[in-house]
Design a protein around this motif. Structure first.
Motif, PDB file in Angstrom:
ATOM      1  N   ALA A 181       3.996   8.237  -3.130  1.00 17.83           N
ATOM      2  CA  ALA A 181       4.400   6.851  -2.882  1.00 17.83           C
ATOM      3  C   ALA A 181       4.997   6.237  -4.144  1.00 17.83           C
ATOM      4  O   ALA A 181       4.399   6.359  -5.227  1.00 17.83           O
ATOM      5  CB  ALA A 181       3.188   6.040  -2.432  1.00 17.83           C
ATOM      6  N   THR A 186      -0.060  -5.226  -1.934  1.00 18.44           N
ATOM      7  CA  THR A 186       0.993  -4.644  -1.096  1.00 18.44           C
ATOM      8  C   THR A 186       1.549  -5.661  -0.116  1.00 18.44           C
ATOM      9  O   THR A 186       2.765  -5.723   0.120  1.00 18.44           O
ATOM     10  CB  THR A 186       0.439  -3.433  -0.310  1.00 18.44           C
ATOM     11  N   ARG A 196      -3.030  -2.605  -2.851  1.00 20.04           N
ATOM     12  CA  ARG A 196      -2.415  -1.279  -2.889  1.00 20.04           C
ATOM     13  C   ARG A 196      -3.459  -0.186  -2.613  1.00 20.04           C
ATOM     14  O   ARG A 196      -4.587  -0.250  -3.099  1.00 20.04           O
ATOM     15  CB  ARG A 196      -1.777  -1.050  -4.258  1.00 20.04           C
ATOM     16  N   ASN A 243       5.769   3.437   0.340  1.00 23.11           N
ATOM     17  CA  ASN A 243       4.424   3.183  -0.171  1.00 23.11           C
ATOM     18  C   ASN A 243       3.604   2.300   0.766  1.00 23.11           C
ATOM     19  O   ASN A 243       2.464   1.964   0.470  1.00 23.11           O
ATOM     20  CB  ASN A 243       4.460   2.578  -1.590  1.00 23.11           C
ATOM     21  N   GLY A 283      -0.286   6.004  -0.799  1.00 22.34           N
ATOM     22  CA  GLY A 283       0.167   4.629  -0.624  1.00 22.34           C
ATOM     23  C   GLY A 283      -0.788   3.836   0.257  1.00 22.34           C
ATOM     24  O   GLY A 283      -1.959   4.192   0.431  1.00 22.34           O
TER      25      GLY A 283
END
Length: 637
Positions: free
Chosen positions: A320, A327, A352, A464, A492
């Protein structure tokens, strides 16, 4: 109940399966498994009578009824959901009509002792039993119960069928089959259109189903909960195991390992025999031993190793690309269609590397939120992607987004860029597309092949944030396991919408349950969520039982007092009756003692005539005493 005898079927010059034999017995619970294209659906259609085999027979008795649920079906009904479901009771109304005819015929006959009259009575009895089995006099209530179990709200039952998606219409088809209560249920991927709650309800229903079940499913947990027998189609043969799916996998591996060991031993033995023959072939003194070993080789049954399908896709997601710590962030996100709100005031912060499952009943907004995050659907509120976040989105109908006129190779080659252009063929090979198959047009691919091609297309672009909406639909067990393994290794962020408990287990660490227009967070994987939800529901039930309004409690106390008074009155009555019986028993015993004395010494009682009347009177008094003793025993208990 049903016998499959020497069944064979050929497609385009090849044998799908050859000379297979097995029985489906009463109350059997059979899971039919095998890779995509092995012939599972074809076999079910043959048993249902919808296709004819190239050779062999399906033998079943005349009284066996069969209910068949296909994977997909075009439904064009304009009735309401409830009215369409009630068509399942056509048999019920036909039986009622037949019973009325038989009743009228019986009323006109007077040959009560004849075989014909008895046969009519037996026929009426059989029809009445069937009538009770398929619903008795509560058919509409039973229809509503099953529809609710399959996910319909009470308001949905009066909406037209054509207002619902094909998946919801397939639920109605399933409800109709369950209501007909056939002796044999043939189910081809029955969980494809169901959510987790409906799957769990269906599991409970099928566990206690009175008839036999023969089904195809790629849901390992569903198979394990229901089946007690597994039939595998592999290499044109079938292998029958008296166990559920997970145990079958272990036993199949053990069987193949044993076969391989036996094969290796036999090959060593053959090599030794051939070496002896070659060494002493031309020596006269060894001619007899050489001839003996030649005959031994000729008579030897060569051990065969069952074909184990090694053609599985193998891949992993590319690393990723680096992104920010956050994220995704959702602030007050909502989505309404006219006056119907699917989502309202949704707030999420996804860091993330998080792996999240979206679960809940169909139509509660899981796919809607996935589309909003993927940027393919408008909304209200704010969706903020983190720094350098790149999204990979797999839609529920991803296969339908492929161009049917393109070939498999063109589907990837036309969108590949940079270094990926030279890797297209190797990527397709990892997803089982090689040789001539890469030149096939998309429109001729099976559902499983389209799913694999769609997944391959996703790998062309590093991402990702993966958003997968029902990615396991149409994938066989092995392909699902490989996809799950690749997702576990993906470094990811993952959002996956799925109703497959086995697929989700160990894959995600957080669950969001959708109940429109809101969502609720649960920490843990899918089984943690299901356990917590079950405990919560039990806690809610206990709270309802503990809390009762004062007037209800007062009313209950009054009822208890009246019941106690009634019990006391009944007890006094029984005690009084026992006392009366004891007095009568004593009186009868004295009378019988007197008669015994007379019979023991008749000369001392010349006034008594011992004849038939005397013995009849004696027997009568003994019978009366026994009846009194029996009644006393019942009351004393």
């Amino acid at each position: 109940m049903i016998s499959i005898q020497n069944l064979s079927i050929h497609f385009t010059g090849q044998d799908l399966f050859t000379d297979i034999n097995f029985m489906i017995r009463e109350k059997d619970r059979i899971g039919l498994v095998g890779k995509n294209g092995a012939g599972k659906t074809t076999l079910i259609k043959i048993i249902a009578g919808l296709e004819q085999p190239s050779h062999g027979n399906v033998v079943m008795s005349d009284d066996v009824t069969v209910g068949y649920l296909p994977q997909e079906k075009n439904i064009h009904s304009t009735k309401t959901v409830l009215d369409e479901t009630m068509t399942a009771f056509d048999e019920y109304h036909q039986i009622e009509k037949k019973l009325a005819q038989l009743q009228e015929e019986l009323s006109e006959r007077t040959d009560y002792e004849s075989a014909g009259y008895q046969k009519l009575c037996e026929k009426m009895s059989t029809l009445n039993e069937r009538l009770i089995l398929i619903g008795g006099h509560s058919i509409e209530g039973e229809a509503e119960r099953i529809l609710v179990g399959l996910g319909f709200d009470h308001d949905d039952m009066y909406r037209a069928m054509n207002e619902f998606s094909n998946g919801w219409q397939m639920r109605v088809e399933l409800a109709k089959i369950l209501l007909r209560k056939p002796n044999l249920l043939l189910l081809d991927e029955p969980t494809n259109h169901l959510d987790i709650e409906s799957i769990q309800w269906l599991e409970g229903y099928l566990k206690s189903y009175y008839g036999s079940i023969f089904m195809v499913s790629h849901d390992r947990a569903f198979l394990d909960h229901i089946t007690i027998r597994t039939i595998e189609i592999s290499g044109g043969k079938i292998y029958d195991y008296k166990c559920a799916y997970t145990e079958f996998v272990e036993r199949r591996e053990e069987r193949i390992d044993l076969q391989k060991a036996a094969y290796d031993n036999q090959q060593r033995e053959i090599k030794d025999i051939e070496a002896f023959i070659e060494r002493f072939r031309y020596k006269a003194t060894k001619a007899k031993q050489v001839q003996s070993r030649v005959k031994q080789l000729e008579k030897m049954d060569i051990v065969e190793i069952d074909d184990r399908d090694k053609s599985v896709m193998h891949f992993k997601f590319p690393p990723a690309p680096h992104s920010g710590k956050v994220t995704l962030e959702l602030n007050h996100v909502g989505k309404c269609y006219d006056e119907k709100c699917i989502l309202n005031d949704i707030n999420l912060l996804i860091p993330r590397g998080e792996k999240i499952a979206f679960v809940g009943r169909n139509g509660e907004g899981k796919s809607t939120l996935s589309k909003i995050i993927a940027g393919v659907l408008d909304y209200t509120g704010e969706v903020k992607l983190g720094h350098e976040v790149k999204i990979g989105y797999y839609a529920q109908n991803q296969q339908d987004m492929l161009d049917p006129e393109k070939t498999v190779f063109e589907t990837l080659d036309d969108v590949a860029t940079g270094d990926m252009r030279v890797k297209v063929k190797s990527l397709l090979g990892a997803f089982l597309f090689s040789g001539e198959t890469i030149d096939k047009k998309v429109k001729v691919l099976s559902g499983g092949e389209k799913a694999r091609l769609s997944l391959a297309k996703m790998l062309l672009f590093p991402t990702n944030l993966l958003i997968l909406d029902e990615p396991t639909n149409h994938l066989d067990m092995l392909s699902k396991d490989i996809l799950k393994s690749a997702l576990i290794q993906f470094d990811g962020t993952l959002i996956v919408v799925s109703h497959d408990r086995d697929f989700l287990q160990g894959l995600t660490n957080k669950v969001y349950e959708f109940k429109k227009p809101h969502i609720k967070e649960y920490i843990g994987d899918i089984y943690d969520f299901l356990e917590e939800k079950r405990i919560k529901e039990l806690d809610d039930l206990n709270k309802k039982q503990k809390y009762q309004p004062q007037e209800v409690q007062t009313s209950q106390s009054k009822i208890d007092y009246e019941a106690k008074k009634k019990d006391d009155r009944e007890k006094r009555r029984i005690e009084k009756e026992i006392k009366r019986l004891e007095e009568e028993i004593e009186e009868r015993e004295q009378e019988l003692a007197m008669l015994d004395e007379i019979m023991a010494d008749p000369t001392s009682h010349p006034e008594v005539k011992i004849d038939d009347d005397f013995y009849w009177s004696y027997g009568k008094k003994k019978e009366e005493l026994q009846n009194l003793m029996d009644k006393w025993g019942e009351l004393a208990m």
